[in-house]
Motif scaffolding. Structure first.
Motif, short mmCIF file in Angstrom:
data_model
loop_
_atom_site.label_atom_id
_atom_site.label_comp_id
_atom_site.label_asym_id
_atom_site.label_seq_id
_atom_site.Cartn_x
_atom_site.Cartn_y
_atom_site.Cartn_z
N ALA A 1 0.85 -1.19 0.00
CA ALA A 1 0.00 0.00 0.00
C ALA A 1 0.88 1.24 0.00
N GLY A 2 1.04 1.83 -1.16
CA GLY A 2 1.78 3.08 -1.28
C GLY A 2 0.83 4.18 -1.73
N PRO A 3 1.37 5.37 -1.93
CA PRO A 3 0.51 6.52 -2.26
C PRO A 3 -0.07 6.48 -3.67
N GLY A 4 0.37 5.52 -4.51
CA GLY A 4 -0.15 5.43 -5.88
C GLY A 4 -1.37 4.54 -5.95
N MET A 5 -1.22 3.42 -6.63
CA MET A 5 -2.38 2.55 -6.84
C MET A 5 -2.89 1.95 -5.55
N GLY A 6 -1.97 1.61 -4.63
CA GLY A 6 -2.40 1.00 -3.38
C GLY A 6 -3.43 1.86 -2.67
N GLU A 7 -3.10 3.12 -2.48
CA GLU A 7 -4.04 4.00 -1.77
C GLU A 7 -5.31 4.22 -2.58
N ALA B 1 2.56 -2.47 4.29
CA ALA B 1 3.81 -2.04 3.64
C ALA B 1 4.87 -1.95 4.74
N ARG B 2 6.06 -1.45 4.39
CA ARG B 2 7.15 -1.42 5.38
C ARG B 2 7.24 -0.11 6.15
N THR B 3 6.88 1.01 5.51
CA THR B 3 7.24 2.31 6.08
C THR B 3 6.11 2.89 6.93
N THR C 1 4.77 -4.50 7.44
CA THR C 1 5.05 -5.84 6.92
C THR C 1 6.21 -5.78 5.94
N ASP C 2 7.11 -6.76 6.04
CA ASP C 2 8.11 -6.91 4.99
C ASP C 2 7.76 -8.15 4.19
N LEU C 3 7.34 -7.94 2.96
CA LEU C 3 6.84 -9.04 2.13
C LEU C 3 7.92 -10.03 1.73
N LYS D 1 11.10 -11.99 -4.22
CA LYS D 1 10.29 -12.20 -3.01
C LYS D 1 9.14 -11.20 -2.99
N ILE D 2 9.42 -9.95 -3.34
CA ILE D 2 8.36 -8.93 -3.32
C ILE D 2 7.35 -9.18 -4.45
N ASN D 3 7.86 -9.52 -5.63
CA ASN D 3 6.97 -9.66 -6.79
C ASN D 3 6.15 -10.94 -6.76
N THR E 1 -1.73 -7.27 -8.97
CA THR E 1 -1.28 -6.22 -9.88
C THR E 1 -0.07 -6.72 -10.67
N GLY E 2 -0.26 -6.82 -11.96
CA GLY E 2 0.83 -7.25 -12.84
C GLY E 2 1.42 -6.08 -13.59
N ALA E 3 2.20 -6.40 -14.61
CA ALA E 3 2.87 -5.36 -15.40
C ALA E 3 3.14 -5.94 -16.79
N THR E 4 3.55 -5.07 -17.72
CA THR E 4 3.93 -5.57 -19.04
C THR E 4 4.98 -6.66 -18.88
N ILE F 1 -2.92 -6.51 -15.80
CA ILE F 1 -1.64 -6.15 -16.43
C ILE F 1 -1.61 -4.64 -16.62
N ILE F 2 -0.75 -3.98 -15.85
CA ILE F 2 -0.61 -2.54 -15.98
C ILE F 2 0.40 -2.29 -17.09
N ASP F 3 -0.10 -1.86 -18.22
CA ASP F 3 0.75 -1.76 -19.42
C ASP F 3 1.14 -0.30 -19.68
N ALA F 4 1.63 0.36 -18.65
CA ALA F 4 1.96 1.78 -18.80
C ALA F 4 2.59 2.30 -17.53
N PRO F 5 3.29 3.43 -17.63
CA PRO F 5 3.75 4.06 -16.40
C PRO F 5 2.57 4.65 -15.63
N VAL F 6 2.62 4.47 -14.33
CA VAL F 6 1.57 5.02 -13.47
C VAL F 6 1.99 6.43 -13.06
N ASP F 7 1.03 7.32 -12.98
CA ASP F 7 1.34 8.71 -12.61
C ASP F 7 1.63 8.80 -11.11
N1 LIG Z 1 4.41 2.59 -11.13
C1 LIG Z 1 4.36 2.16 -12.37
O1 LIG Z 1 4.67 2.89 -13.34
C2 LIG Z 1 3.93 0.75 -12.65
C3 LIG Z 1 3.85 0.29 -13.97
C4 LIG Z 1 3.42 -1.01 -14.21
C5 LIG Z 1 3.09 -1.83 -13.14
N2 LIG Z 1 3.19 -1.35 -11.87
C6 LIG Z 1 2.86 -2.24 -10.75
O2 LIG Z 1 2.03 -1.52 -9.84
C7 LIG Z 1 2.29 -1.94 -8.51
C8 LIG Z 1 2.67 -0.76 -7.63
O3 LIG Z 1 1.82 0.32 -7.82
P1 LIG Z 1 2.38 1.80 -7.58
O4 LIG Z 1 3.61 1.96 -8.42
O5 LIG Z 1 1.27 2.75 -7.77
O6 LIG Z 1 2.88 1.74 -6.08
P2 LIG Z 1 2.17 2.20 -4.71
O7 LIG Z 1 0.83 1.58 -4.59
O8 LIG Z 1 2.29 3.66 -4.55
O9 LIG Z 1 3.17 1.55 -3.65
C9 LIG Z 1 3.45 0.17 -3.56
C10 LIG Z 1 4.04 -0.03 -2.18
O10 LIG Z 1 4.53 -1.38 -2.08
C11 LIG Z 1 5.33 -1.37 -0.91
N3 LIG Z 1 6.34 -2.41 -0.89
C12 LIG Z 1 7.40 -2.55 -1.74
N4 LIG Z 1 8.21 -3.52 -1.29
C13 LIG Z 1 7.65 -4.00 -0.16
C14 LIG Z 1 8.02 -4.98 0.79
N5 LIG Z 1 9.16 -5.68 0.69
N6 LIG Z 1 7.22 -5.22 1.85
C15 LIG Z 1 6.09 -4.50 2.02
N7 LIG Z 1 5.68 -3.56 1.15
C16 LIG Z 1 6.46 -3.31 0.09
C17 LIG Z 1 6.04 -0.01 -0.87
O11 LIG Z 1 5.94 0.56 0.44
P3 LIG Z 1 7.20 0.46 1.46
O12 LIG Z 1 8.41 0.89 0.69
O13 LIG Z 1 6.81 1.36 2.57
O14 LIG Z 1 7.27 -0.97 1.88
C18 LIG Z 1 5.24 0.84 -1.86
O15 LIG Z 1 4.88 2.09 -1.34
C19 LIG Z 1 3.41 -2.95 -8.61
O16 LIG Z 1 2.88 -4.24 -8.64
C20 LIG Z 1 4.07 -2.61 -9.92
O17 LIG Z 1 4.79 -3.69 -10.50
C21 LIG Z 1 3.58 -0.09 -11.59
#
Ligand SMILES: NC(=O)c1ccc[n+]([C@@H]2O[C@H](COP(=O)([O-])OP(=O)(O)OC[C@H]3O[C@@H](n4cnc5c(N)ncnc54)[C@H](OP(=O)(O)O)[C@@H]3O)[C@@H](O)[C@H]2O)c1
Length: 262
Positions: free
Chosen positions: A16-22, A39-41, A66-68, A118-120, A146-149, A190-196
């Motif tokens: 759960a980060g400030p992007g898609m998670g939230e 999440a960890r922080t 949590t540390d995944l 481990k994380i993925n 949540t996947g990716a290209t 499948i997230i096929d693009a950069p997320v804002d």
């Molecule tokens: N951003 C992109 O452009 C993009 C593009 C294609 C696919 N995706 C996919 O979208 C997903 C992420 O979405 P988002 O980029 O919007 O991110 P987000 O939801 O803002 O944040 C994801 C959160 O995952 C947490 N995380 C990472 N490693 C971790 C660990 N070891 N243990 C616990 N939590 C952990 C991080 O928090 P902590 O650091 O606090 O742990 C991070 O804030 C991913 O699956 C990514 O592959 C993203």
């Protein structure tokens, strides 16, 4: 101790980060869910939970550090969630780790490969094992990955990323084949693009600013995927009638080419 006195349905957003998670958390909370944010922080989690509670009412969001990469950390968080909020109805595994700038296999350390994989992937396996028993007992549950290209194609430079995302995709298929008939709806997005957001989207924004690419910056949602828009897709998947479940879908903004990068 229950922190979910009114017994709202529970979503766990893992990664759960400030992007898609939230954004996903907020979308489900708006529909009456209580959310567990993992999440960890702590600082980031606290800010997120406080913001959600402020907008949707006290004790709507709880966070679990949590540390995944560590199975016991994952299972201990899910034990706490079960005690404090009740069984999880929806699991969203959103965590992912990759390099912004790729690196060849010879320049990638085994430690990075292991950590990112481990994380993925591993974290998703462990999280799924934690929520499945209650979902099966209830005869229903939603699991969204949540996947990716990178789940579809191996791109040079991303050896520490793609194998985990490929694996996540196959894990989702296995869950479906093993448990769909018992009421478990698993889907891979499948997230096929950069997320804002700060990372990949932020790199793009800075690059376009340097290039003075105003047409992109002024039309951002045609170029960068907006988390709040994507969150509707997660809700749509969760609420699909069971006669027409989707197992996999992809998403990209209007001006992004199909499966072109990442
Ligand atoms: N951003 C992109 O452009 C993009 C593009 C294609 C696919 N995706 C996919 O979208 C997903 C992420 O979405 P988002 O980029 O919007 O991110 P987000 O939801 O803002 O944040 C994801 C959160 O995952 C947490 N995380 C990472 N490693 C971790 C660990 N070891 N243990 C616990 N939590 C952990 C991080 O928090 P902590 O650091 O606090 O742990 C991070 O804030 C991913 O699956 C990514 O592959 C993203």
């Amino acid at each position: 101790m229950s922190l979910n006195g009114t017994k709202k349905p529970v979503i766990a957003v893992v990664g759960a980060g400030p992007g898609m998670g939230e954004a996903i958390a907020r979308r489900f909370v708006a529909e009456g869910f209580a959310v567990a944010l993992l999440a960890r922080t702590e600082e980031k989690l606290q800010t997120m939970a406080q913001g959600i509670d402020k907008d949707y009412g006290k004790d709507t969001a709880q966070y679990y550090i949590t540390d995944l990469r560590v199975e016991e950390s994952v299972s201990s968080s899910f034990r706490k969630i079960r005690n404090e909020l009740g069984p999880v109805n929806v699991l969203v595994y959103n965590a992912g780790a990759r390099r912004v700038n790729g690196r060849s296999i010879l320049d990638t350390t085994s430690e990075e490969f292991e950590n990112f994989t481990k994380i993925n992937l591993f974290g998703a396996f462990w999280s799924t094992k934690c929520v499945l028993p209650d979902m099966l007992a209830a005869g229903k549950g939603t699991i969204l990955f949540t996947g990716a290209t990178g789940a579809l194609r191996g791109t040079p430079g991303l050896s520490s990323f793609s194998p985990g995302k490929f694996g996540l995709r196959s894990l989702c298929q296995v869950i479906t084949r093993e448990y769909q008939a018992q009421g478990i709806h698993a889907a891979h997005i499948i997230i096929d693009a950069p997320v804002d957001g700060k990372l990949i989207g932020g790199v793009r924004r800075r690059q376009w600013a340097r290039e003075d690419a105003k047409e992109k910056l002024e039309d951002i949602d045609a170029h960068l995927l907006q988390p709040a828009d994507l969150a509707h897709t997660y809700w749509f998947l969760h609420t699909q009638p069971r006669s027409a479940w989707t197992h996999e879908l992809d998403a990209r903004p209007m001006k992004e080419q199909m499966f072109s990068k990442l």
